[in-house]
Motif scaffolding. Structure first.
Motif, PDB file in Angstrom:
ATOM      1  N   UNK A   1       0.814  -1.153   0.095  1.00 17.16           N
ATOM      2  CA  UNK A   1      -0.145   0.062   0.265  1.00 17.16           C
ATOM      3  C   UNK A   1       0.778   1.240   0.084  1.00 17.16           C
ATOM      4  N   UNK A   2       2.194   1.207   0.355  1.00 17.49           N
ATOM      5  CA  UNK A   2       2.813   2.278   0.699  1.00 17.49           C
ATOM      6  C   UNK A   2       3.546   2.972  -0.632  1.00 17.49           C
ATOM      7  N   UNK A   3       3.458   2.078  -1.710  1.00 18.17           N
ATOM      8  CA  UNK A   3       4.132   2.358  -3.121  1.00 18.17           C
ATOM      9  C   UNK A   3       3.139   3.190  -3.729  1.00 18.17           C
ATOM     10  N   UNK A   4       1.806   3.270  -3.315  1.00 22.66           N
ATOM     11  CA  UNK A   4       1.112   4.047  -4.138  1.00 22.66           C
ATOM     12  C   UNK A   4       1.427   5.517  -4.139  1.00 22.66           C
ATOM     13  N   UNK A   5       1.512   6.120  -2.920  1.00 25.24           N
ATOM     14  CA  UNK A   5       1.844   7.462  -2.949  1.00 25.24           C
ATOM     15  C   UNK A   5       2.972   7.697  -1.800  1.00 25.24           C
ATOM     16  N   UNK A   6       4.334   7.422  -2.059  1.00 32.47           N
ATOM     17  CA  UNK A   6       5.351   7.638  -1.029  1.00 32.47           C
ATOM     18  C   UNK A   6       5.343   8.677  -0.423  1.00 32.47           C
ATOM     19  N   UNK A   7       5.030   9.932  -1.088  1.00 30.75           N
ATOM     20  CA  UNK A   7       5.269  11.098  -0.369  1.00 30.75           C
ATOM     21  C   UNK A   7       4.450  11.448   0.959  1.00 30.75           C
ATOM     22  N   UNK A   8       3.029  10.742   0.689  1.00 31.93           N
ATOM     23  CA  UNK A   8       2.306  10.836   1.940  1.00 31.93           C
ATOM     24  C   UNK A   8       2.414   9.483   2.803  1.00 31.93           C
ATOM     25  N   UNK A   9       2.533   8.349   2.133  1.00 28.32           N
ATOM     26  CA  UNK A   9       2.945   7.125   3.039  1.00 28.32           C
ATOM     27  C   UNK A   9       3.948   6.844   3.805  1.00 28.32           C
ATOM     28  N   UNK A  10       5.235   7.337   3.285  1.00 29.97           N
ATOM     29  CA  UNK A  10       6.501   7.303   4.094  1.00 29.97           C
ATOM     30  C   UNK A  10       6.903   8.424   4.600  1.00 29.97           C
ATOM     31  N   UNK A  11       6.555   9.700   4.296  1.00 30.88           N
ATOM     32  CA  UNK A  11       7.362  10.782   4.894  1.00 30.88           C
ATOM     33  C   UNK A  11       6.486  11.651   5.682  1.00 30.88           C
ATOM     34  N   UNK A  12       5.206  11.003   6.245  1.00 33.10           N
ATOM     35  CA  UNK A  12       4.359  11.741   7.150  1.00 33.10           C
ATOM     36  C   UNK A  12       4.492  11.403   8.699  1.00 33.10           C
ATOM     37  N   UNK A  13       5.186  10.614   9.040  1.00 35.59           N
ATOM     38  CA  UNK A  13       5.485   9.898  10.516  1.00 35.59           C
ATOM     39  C   UNK A  13       6.693  10.372  10.972  1.00 35.59           C
ATOM     40  N   UNK A  14       6.459  10.469  12.337  1.00 37.80           N
ATOM     41  CA  UNK A  14       7.537  10.620  13.321  1.00 37.80           C
ATOM     42  C   UNK A  14       8.146   9.443  13.993  1.00 37.80           C
ATOM     43  N   UNK A  15       7.495   8.389  14.017  1.00 39.78           N
ATOM     44  CA  UNK A  15       7.958   7.167  14.719  1.00 39.78           C
ATOM     45  C   UNK A  15       7.318   5.880  14.064  1.00 39.78           C
ATOM     46  N   UNK A  16       8.212   4.904  13.632  1.00 45.54           N
ATOM     47  CA  UNK A  16       7.526   3.678  13.024  1.00 45.54           C
ATOM     48  C   UNK A  16       7.293   2.851  14.155  1.00 45.54           C
ATOM     49  N   UNK A  17       6.323   2.069  14.283  1.00 47.33           N
ATOM     50  CA  UNK A  17       5.918   0.587  15.212  1.00 47.33           C
ATOM     51  C   UNK A  17       5.895  -0.309  13.915  1.00 47.33           C
ATOM     52  N   UNK A  18       6.940  -1.222  13.702  1.00 46.97           N
ATOM     53  CA  UNK A  18       6.733  -2.393  12.907  1.00 46.97           C
ATOM     54  C   UNK A  18       6.471  -3.468  13.414  1.00 46.97           C
ATOM     55  N   UNK A  19       5.237  -3.957  13.331  1.00 48.60           N
ATOM     56  CA  UNK A  19       4.628  -5.289  14.008  1.00 48.60           C
ATOM     57  C   UNK A  19       5.059  -6.548  13.128  1.00 48.60           C
ATOM     58  N   UNK A  20       6.005  -7.593  13.877  1.00 47.46           N
ATOM     59  CA  UNK A  20       6.364  -8.598  13.077  1.00 47.46           C
ATOM     60  C   UNK A  20       5.925  -9.816  13.925  1.00 47.46           C
ATOM     61  N   UNK A  21       5.457 -10.738  13.320  1.00 51.08           N
ATOM     62  CA  UNK A  21       5.100 -12.214  14.157  1.00 51.08           C
ATOM     63  C   UNK A  21       6.210 -12.917  13.997  1.00 51.08           C
ATOM     64  N   UNK A  22       6.186 -13.376  15.454  1.00 52.01           N
ATOM     65  CA  UNK A  22       7.534 -14.277  15.744  1.00 52.01           C
ATOM     66  C   UNK A  22       7.289 -15.648  15.064  1.00 52.01           C
TER      67      UNK A  22
END
Length: 498
Positions: free
Chosen positions: A328-349
């Motif tokens: 989903x984040x490749x559709x509009x990278x400017x909005x999807x990737x540049x608009x945040x101040x911290x990323x919580x990346x959820x990974x299943x063990x």
């Protein structure tokens, strides 16, 4: 014969020196009378010899005789600014006071142009004369700010600097050579008339004179280094667009304190399908108020608002899950990737494949690598489903993953290491949690980690909000200028028609 204008100061200096001069003469006479003069000369030579050696050693180490701090870079600067600051820091470190006398305004102006040119070429490498590619008011603002900061530094760090006038400095400089000639004649005459008292004084002036030149040179060097770094500091702020000179009717901008635009901190929760993102939202924040009017970045994001005691308003963006082929984040990278101040990346063990997570982080890092005026937000990996690791039926938290004592703890540790290695993040930024019905575990660690990353998040937020603040200031200034022009035209028309 013309009487010097500063004759009262000359009388004062003479009165201050006479008692000490008499003490030296009487002491030398006593040593000669009691036949201690050779021993006294040896002790004096040893003392000042050790002092001279120590001063030379300290000078080689460049150990300052007193604390005079140098300007530091702004911790919120993006990587582009940090790179040019390293060049300016090297320039300041290698500066030679002999090349830039403080009394030579032409040389100091040349130094200022060198600093501004270095910053300008960094930001506009293709421009022929990059240092000219900046509004005149910005150059004047640099001079104003540097003069203000230098004055403050002198007032706070250099004793009696507020009492010295330009006339005093010029008179001292004019008398410098005359005093050298007069002092030399005095030394020769006393050496001929009274060798016993003149020899100790000559030894003292030789060794101590060598040592005393060090603090004076250090002070000159500190002033030049401060000048270089102050000019560079404001030049970086202006050429990078982080600072716009205020209008005279407004207070000066607080560039060292708050960001230019007050905005909520934005936290993105991302991860693969069924990694546990929604469960993490519920576990962290409980009942949240949906913020339907807070500038959604994309239609795919679900936005929540939270009032945090320490961070104020926080916007939580719950994103759709991605896979190896759906991003989903490749559709509009400017909005999807540049608009945040911290990323919580959820990974299943329990998920073996992490290629999709790696693709997301690679896209994020590539986006910021192409925009050095921005700063990559911190990333925390939240490793979920740790309760489903082998042995599956065993679940007796807490587990010590730093020094695991059983198979469950060792498997949790291996899952954390695998996530950290695959995503190229520090192991301490990989956080184990359980969000299943068997009982939530370790969710408080996530909030603790977010608080620990707050300084980095605020720096990312500052640079994210900066363009909006610049645009607002630019249009406000244009409106004021147009209004003033309109008033002048109306006034002119009134004069013509009256």
């Amino acid at each position: 014969m013309r009487v010097p204008a500063n004759w009262p100061w000359m009388i004062l200096g003479t009165l201050l020196l006479l008692p000490w001069l008499a003490l030296v003469l009487l002491g030398g006479f006593w040593l000669w009378q009691n036949q201690y003069l050779p021993v006294g000369l040896l002790v004096l030579a040893s003392f000042y010899g050790a002092l001279w050696i120590l001063s030379r050693y300290l000078k080689s180490l460049r150990v300052p005789p007193f604390d005079l701090p140098l300007p530091a870079p702004d911790e919120r600067w993006p990587p582009a600014a940090e790179a040019v600051w390293i060049k300016l820091d090297k320039m300041a470190e290698e500066i030679n006071p002999a090349d830039y006398p403080l009394t030579d305004s032409g040389r100091l102006l040349h130094l200022a142009r060198q600093v501004i040119g270095e910053v300008a070429r960094h930001y506009y490498p293709k421009a022929g004369q990059a240092e000219l590619d900046v509004p005149l008011r910005n150059i004047l603002f640099i001079a104003e700010q540097v003069c203000r900061d230098m004055r403050q530094s002198l007032d706070e760090r250099v004793p009696l600097s507020h009492l010295l006038t330009i006339e005093d400095g010029l008179q001292l400089w004019k008398w410098k050579e005359k005093l050298k000639i007069g002092h030399m004649a005095y030394r020769v005459s006393t050496l001929l008339l009274s060798p016993t008292t003149a020899l100790p004084r000559e030894l003292s002036s030789f060794f101590l004179g060598k040592a005393s030149t060090y603090p004076i040179g250090f002070l000159e060097r500190w002033l030049l280094q401060t000048l270089v770094k102050k000019i560079g500091y404001y030049a970086i702020a202006l050429y990078s667009g982080q600072l716009v000179p205020p209008r005279l009717s407004e207070p000066e901008p607080e560039i060292d304190r708050a960001p230019p635009v007050k905005k909520p901190l934005r936290i993105l929760i991302a991860g693969q399908v069924k990694a546990g993102k929604s469960s993490l939202v519920n576990a962290l924040f409980g009942e949240l108020r949906a913020a339907t009017d807070v500038l959604p970045l994309t239609d795919a994001l679900t936005i929540y608002s939270l009032k945090h005691a320490d961070m104020g308003e926080v916007l939580i963006f719950d994103s759709p899950g991605y896979g190896d082929e759906s991003h989903w984040f490749t559709k509009d990278p400017q909005q999807a990737l540049g608009g945040f101040d911290l990323i919580l990346l959820v990974c299943s063990a329990t998920q073996a494949g992490r290629e999709a997570d790696a693709q997301f982080l690679n896209a994020l890092r590539a986006w910021f690598d192409e925009r050095l005026e921005r700063r990559l937000p911190p990333v925390l990996a939240v490793v979920t489903h740790i309760d489903q690791l082998r042995p599956v039926r065993e679940w007796h938290p807490p587990y010590d993953v730093q020094t695991p004592q059983n198979e469950k703890a060792r498997n949790i540790r291996e899952a954390l290491e695998d996530v950290a290695e695959t995503l190229h993040i520090p192991l301490e930024d990989s956080l184990p949690v359980s969000l299943q019905t068997r009982g939530e575990y370790n969710t408080d660690v996530v909030w603790t980690a977010i608080a620990g990353k707050l300084p980095e998040s605020l720096r990312a937020q500052y640079l994210r909000c900066l363009p909006e603040g610049k645009d607002r200031e630019k249009w406000a200034l244009i409106r004021t200028q147009l209004a003033n022009t309109g008033r002048l035209l109306v006034s002119g028309l009134k004069k013509i028609t009256s």
